[in-house]
Design an enzyme around this catalytic site. Structure first.
Site, PDB file in Angstrom:
ATOM      1  N   GLY A  46      35.663  42.201  54.895  1.00 14.79           N
ATOM      2  CA  GLY A  46      34.443  42.917  54.553  1.00 14.79           C
ATOM      3  C   GLY A  46      33.623  42.114  53.567  1.00 14.79           C
ATOM      4  O   GLY A  46      34.154  41.260  52.849  1.00 14.79           O
ATOM      5  N   GLN A  51      27.384  40.811  47.168  1.00 14.98           N
ATOM      6  CA  GLN A  51      28.265  39.637  47.117  1.00 14.98           C
ATOM      7  C   GLN A  51      27.572  38.369  47.602  1.00 14.98           C
ATOM      8  O   GLN A  51      28.096  37.268  47.397  1.00 14.98           O
ATOM      9  CB  GLN A  51      29.526  39.874  47.958  1.00 14.98           C
ATOM     10  CG  GLN A  51      30.447  40.940  47.360  1.00 14.98           C
ATOM     11  CD  GLN A  51      31.692  41.102  48.192  1.00 14.98           C
ATOM     12  OE1 GLN A  51      31.683  41.791  49.191  1.00 14.98           O
ATOM     13  NE2 GLN A  51      32.764  40.442  47.797  1.00 14.98           N
ATOM     14  N   CYS A  88      39.537  40.886  47.151  1.00 14.62           N
ATOM     15  CA  CYS A  88      38.070  40.840  47.263  1.00 14.62           C
ATOM     16  C   CYS A  88      37.629  39.388  47.288  1.00 14.62           C
ATOM     17  O   CYS A  88      38.133  38.578  46.504  1.00 14.62           O
ATOM     18  CB  CYS A  88      37.460  41.566  46.062  1.00 14.62           C
ATOM     19  SG  CYS A  88      35.662  41.562  46.061  1.00 14.62           S
ATOM     20  N   LEU A  89      36.690  39.078  48.166  1.00 10.80           N
ATOM     21  CA  LEU A  89      36.213  37.685  48.269  1.00 10.80           C
ATOM     22  C   LEU A  89      35.525  37.229  46.985  1.00 10.80           C
ATOM     23  O   LEU A  89      35.393  36.030  46.759  1.00 10.80           O
ATOM     24  CB  LEU A  89      35.270  37.534  49.467  1.00 10.80           C
ATOM     25  CG  LEU A  89      35.932  37.693  50.846  1.00 10.80           C
ATOM     26  CD1 LEU A  89      34.883  37.604  51.946  1.00 10.80           C
ATOM     27  CD2 LEU A  89      37.021  36.648  51.058  1.00 10.80           C
ATOM     28  N   HIS A 130      36.065  50.139  50.035  1.00 12.68           N
ATOM     29  CA  HIS A 130      35.929  48.983  49.144  1.00 12.68           C
ATOM     30  C   HIS A 130      34.500  48.440  49.187  1.00 12.68           C
ATOM     31  O   HIS A 130      33.888  48.179  48.140  1.00 12.68           O
ATOM     32  CB  HIS A 130      36.945  47.908  49.571  1.00 12.68           C
ATOM     33  CG  HIS A 130      36.872  46.625  48.808  1.00 12.68           C
ATOM     34  ND1 HIS A 130      37.904  46.156  48.021  1.00 12.68           N
ATOM     35  CD2 HIS A 130      35.888  45.693  48.716  1.00 12.68           C
ATOM     36  CE1 HIS A 130      37.548  45.005  47.479  1.00 12.68           C
ATOM     37  NE2 HIS A 130      36.325  44.691  47.883  1.00 12.68           N
ATOM     38  N   GLU A 131      33.959  48.290  50.402  1.00 12.63           N
ATOM     39  CA  GLU A 131      32.609  47.718  50.541  1.00 12.63           C
ATOM     40  C   GLU A 131      31.539  48.678  50.016  1.00 12.63           C
ATOM     41  O   GLU A 131      30.582  48.242  49.365  1.00 12.63           O
ATOM     42  CB  GLU A 131      32.323  47.338  51.998  1.00 12.63           C
ATOM     43  CG  GLU A 131      33.237  46.266  52.569  1.00 12.63           C
ATOM     44  CD  GLU A 131      33.461  45.069  51.655  1.00 12.63           C
ATOM     45  OE1 GLU A 131      32.526  44.657  50.933  1.00 12.63           O
ATOM     46  OE2 GLU A 131      34.589  44.555  51.637  1.00 12.63           O
ATOM     47  N   HIS A 134      31.166  48.462  46.363  1.00 13.10           N
ATOM     48  CA  HIS A 134      30.366  47.304  45.931  1.00 13.10           C
ATOM     49  C   HIS A 134      28.887  47.675  45.771  1.00 13.10           C
ATOM     50  O   HIS A 134      28.195  47.134  44.909  1.00 13.10           O
ATOM     51  CB  HIS A 134      30.444  46.173  46.960  1.00 13.10           C
ATOM     52  CG  HIS A 134      31.580  45.214  46.742  1.00 13.10           C
ATOM     53  ND1 HIS A 134      31.699  44.426  45.618  1.00 13.10           N
ATOM     54  CD2 HIS A 134      32.646  44.897  47.515  1.00 13.10           C
ATOM     55  CE1 HIS A 134      32.781  43.670  45.720  1.00 13.10           C
ATOM     56  NE2 HIS A 134      33.385  43.939  46.865  1.00 13.10           N
TER      57      HIS A 134
HETATM   58 NI    NI Z   1      35.093  43.100  47.614  1.00 15.98          NI
END
Ligand code: NI
Length: 154
Positions: A46, A51, A88-89, A130-131, A134
């Site tokens: 995701g 991000q 998380c990226l 999660h997304e 963000h």
């Molecule tokens: Ni994330």
């Protein structure tokens, strides 16, 4: 399509509340394509607009069964509970345990502005939650219940 730079933990952008996406144009389509490319390249499941430095309410998710694009997503209903590891990226190499609903129903718009409803369970529900977090400046590390001790990049 292009790979975009992923904003990392420590950048204030990740802590901002994103604004509603009001225009459904070629620019949005291009960014969503870039976000998918960027997510796949980074081997994530995701990626949310902040991000890649964009403070708008949209994200992409793919837990292995195809790309989902969520523009202005809202969790309408949630049920159950799951505990599991999350990463998380924007926080490379780190994974910890977070509690999420087992099932969610999400209302969102597609890249053309068309509204739709999506139901997801298990890992997909986790990724979507999660997304969407963000988009409100919330990171999974705010919700960690148990340190997994799997921090790789110190
Ligand atoms: Ni994330």
């Amino acid at each position: 399509m292009a790979i975009r730079n992923i904003v990392k933990l420590g950048d204030d952008i990740l802590r901002k509340v994103c604004r509603t996406q009001l225009t459904f144009d070629d620019r949005l389509a291009m960014i969503l394509d870039d976000m998918a490319d960027t997510m796949y390249r980074a081997e994530g499941v995701g990626l949310a607009a902040p991000q890649v430095g964009i403070l708008r309410r949209y994200c992409v998710v793919d837990v292995g069964d195809g790309i989902i694009e969520l523009v202005n997503p809202v969790i309408e209903k949630q049920s159950g509970r799951q505990e599991g590891e999350e990463g998380c990226l924007s926080i490379p190499g780190k994974y910890d345990t977070v509690i999420r609903p087992m099932k969610v129903r999400v209302h969102a718009q597609d890249r053309n502005g068309k509204p739709f409803t999506l139901t997801a369970e298990g890992f997909k529900a986790r990724a979507i939650c999660h997304e969407i977090d963000h988009l409100d400046g919330i990171l999974y590390i705010d919700k960690v219940v148990k340190k997994s001790g799997s921090e790789v990049n110190k």
